[in-house]
Design a protein around this motif. Structure first.
Motif: not given
Length: 122
Positions: A3, A61, A114, A64-65, A69-72, A58, A112
């Motif tokens: 991402m 992301a 993980e 995810c938040e 979860k962490d988008p990275d 965006r 996406l």
């Protein structure tokens, strides 16, 4: 692509520092020296498409938040763009004629994946 790298790539496309390589539908697309990194010679900097994909990433992301979860920690596994139904209006022409005035829309699908914590590197 991660991402973080995807967002950096789209920012570079908007700043004309990296191009989007055209491989398949490239009739009329000019040559670009920046396309060498993709082993092709044709490329462009599609502003509207890059902004649209940026907004979509965006949103992904933010999703995810929202789920804690962490988008990275996510990779872009799949992106696909499909043709959507055209929105039809009319435009009036000379001698009492009417022609269709279409807006061509599209569906964008992003998947996406993980990252796993136990990835073995050689």
């Amino acid at each position: 692509m991660s991402m973080k790298r995807a967002n950096a790539y789209l920012k570079n496309v908007l700043a004309h520092k990296e191009c989007v390589a055209f491989r398949k539908f490239k009739n009329g697309v000019g040559k670009c020296a920046q396309a060498k990194q993709f082993n092709t010679i044709t490329g462009r900097w599609p502003k509207r498409a890059a902004e649209c994909i940026q907004n979509l990433l965006r949103n992904a992301a933010a999703n995810c938040e929202f789920y804690g979860k962490d988008p990275d920690d996510f990779l872009i596994d799949h992106i696909q763009v499909n043709q959507a139904p055209a929105l039809t209006r009319r435009t009036y022409r000379a001698h009492g004629r009417i022609n269709p005035y279409n807006r061509h829309t599209s569906h964008i699908q992003v998947i996406l994946k993980e990252l796993e914590a136990n990835i073995k590197t050689k």
